[in-house]
Design an enzyme around this catalytic site. Sequence first.
Site, PDB file in Angstrom:
ATOM      1  N   LEU A 154       7.028  -8.517  11.276  1.00  0.00           N
ATOM      2  CA  LEU A 154       6.388  -7.959  12.469  1.00  0.00           C
ATOM      3  C   LEU A 154       7.441  -7.343  13.389  1.00  0.00           C
ATOM      4  CD1 LEU A 154       3.366  -7.862  13.342  1.00  0.00           C
ATOM      5  CD2 LEU A 154       3.952  -9.620  15.017  1.00  0.00           C
ATOM      6  N   GLY A 155       8.162  -6.353  12.835  1.00  0.00           N
ATOM      7  CA  GLY A 155       9.068  -5.562  13.655  1.00  0.00           C
ATOM      8  C   GLY A 155       8.297  -4.461  14.360  1.00  0.00           C
ATOM      9  N   ILE A 157       7.517  -1.436  13.391  1.00  0.00           N
ATOM     10  CA  ILE A 157       6.494  -0.812  12.553  1.00  0.00           C
ATOM     11  C   ILE A 157       5.361  -1.798  12.292  1.00  0.00           C
ATOM     12  CG2 ILE A 157       6.002   0.326  10.365  1.00  0.00           C
ATOM     13  CD1 ILE A 157       8.907   1.200  10.232  1.00  0.00           C
ATOM     14  N   ARG A 177      11.074 -14.120  10.387  1.00  0.00           N
ATOM     15  CA  ARG A 177      12.136 -15.135  10.439  1.00  0.00           C
ATOM     16  C   ARG A 177      11.860 -16.190  11.495  1.00  0.00           C
ATOM     17  NH1 ARG A 177      17.143 -11.155  11.027  1.00  0.00           N
ATOM     18  NH2 ARG A 177      15.520 -10.059  12.205  1.00  0.00           N
ATOM     19  N   ARG A 234      10.334  -2.218   0.938  1.00  0.00           N
ATOM     20  CA  ARG A 234      11.270  -1.866  -0.108  1.00  0.00           C
ATOM     21  C   ARG A 234      10.770  -2.501  -1.399  1.00  0.00           C
ATOM     22  NH1 ARG A 234      13.075   1.649   2.629  1.00  0.00           N
ATOM     23  NH2 ARG A 234      15.243   1.985   3.267  1.00  0.00           N
ATOM     24  N   ASP A 258       3.992   1.955  -2.239  1.00  0.00           N
ATOM     25  CA  ASP A 258       4.728   3.179  -1.919  1.00  0.00           C
ATOM     26  C   ASP A 258       6.195   3.062  -2.319  1.00  0.00           C
ATOM     27  OD1 ASP A 258       4.922   5.813  -0.755  1.00  0.00           O
ATOM     28  OD2 ASP A 258       5.936   4.905   0.972  1.00  0.00           O
ATOM     29  N   GLU A 263      13.507   2.998  -7.973  1.00  0.00           N
ATOM     30  CA  GLU A 263      13.003   4.343  -7.698  1.00  0.00           C
ATOM     31  C   GLU A 263      13.959   5.415  -8.216  1.00  0.00           C
ATOM     32  OE1 GLU A 263      12.182   4.614  -3.525  1.00  0.00           O
ATOM     33  OE2 GLU A 263      10.808   2.916  -3.559  1.00  0.00           O
ATOM     34  N   HIS A 281       6.956   6.935  -2.485  1.00  0.00           N
ATOM     35  CA  HIS A 281       7.783   6.614  -1.313  1.00  0.00           C
ATOM     36  C   HIS A 281       7.687   7.720  -0.261  1.00  0.00           C
ATOM     37  CE1 HIS A 281      11.573   4.238   0.055  1.00  0.00           C
ATOM     38  NE2 HIS A 281      10.800   4.575   1.073  1.00  0.00           N
TER      39      HIS A 281
END
Length: 322
Positions: A154-155, A157, A177, A234, A258, A263, A281
């Site tokens: 929950l940063g 973004i 965290r 990621r 995504d 990749e 992505h």
Amino acid sequence: MKATDILLPAPMTDAVIAPLKAEGIPLHALWEQPDPERFLAEQGERIRGVATSTLYGRLGAELIEKLPNLEVIASFGVGYDNVDVAAAAARDVMVTNTPGVLDDEVADFTIGLLIATLRQIPQADRFLRDGLWTERAFPLSPTLRGRTIGIVGLGSIGKAIARRLEGFGVDIAYHGRHRQPGVGYPYYPSARELAAACDVLIAILPGGAATRHIIDAGVLKALGPEGVFINVARGSVVDQDALIEALRNRTILVAGLDVYEDEPNVPAALLGLPGVVLLPHIGSASAHTRAAMGRLVADNLIAWFRDGRALTPVPETAHLQG
């Protein structure tokens, strides 16, 4: 501004290059060199800045050591696991990323991916194009109604995603965290506990060793047979083999992805799963947002060499601010 040379290990957008050229900063395209190793051996001491992105792959200690006067690495993207930050910090090299300017774009995209995955929008598009609508109706899809959404990470973004989800009238919970002050959503101390309490799991946390395979077979099992997994973080944060098995065995219902572990190589096993939505992505890949990200890469380099301070240093090197 003091004289400096900047290395471009791989092609960068004009939004990065044009502002640097306007400042008269010499740019060196490593990929254009007939012998990159010879160039680094002969010219490496001139390089004081690097502009890089995940297109180059990992910018590791080996390259950093070949640039004895390196001061700053400006990375294109919020995630910066493509840079060996520990090696940079050990050399007192500033590392920057591009937070903030892509939050809304990625949050919008995540909601789109979630809806597309649940309502099977890509599959319905193919159904129509293949002429099948004249033969039968498209099957009924799952729904977002009545679901609880868990956000892993929950940063900034993650919070932007949560704000958008509030408008859909769904319950929201999160894991990170630590519990965040002032956040009213229920907090769970592990990804597995969050998954057990939810039936949609959205991964939007940094990559790197600390989060590698945080979404493992146990988390997917806890998510359950009606569970939906969305990854806009990621590829490394999920055990990809475990995810494939969970989808094959109906341990979870479906996934929208995504990002991938290797990749741009996507396993054939994922490609063969009909209910999964797979995208290349593109979470931040609008012309508007990529231009803003590129400009921030350039602005970080310009600010560093002009003022001795970066605009958006990563936490590991923030202490190097002048």
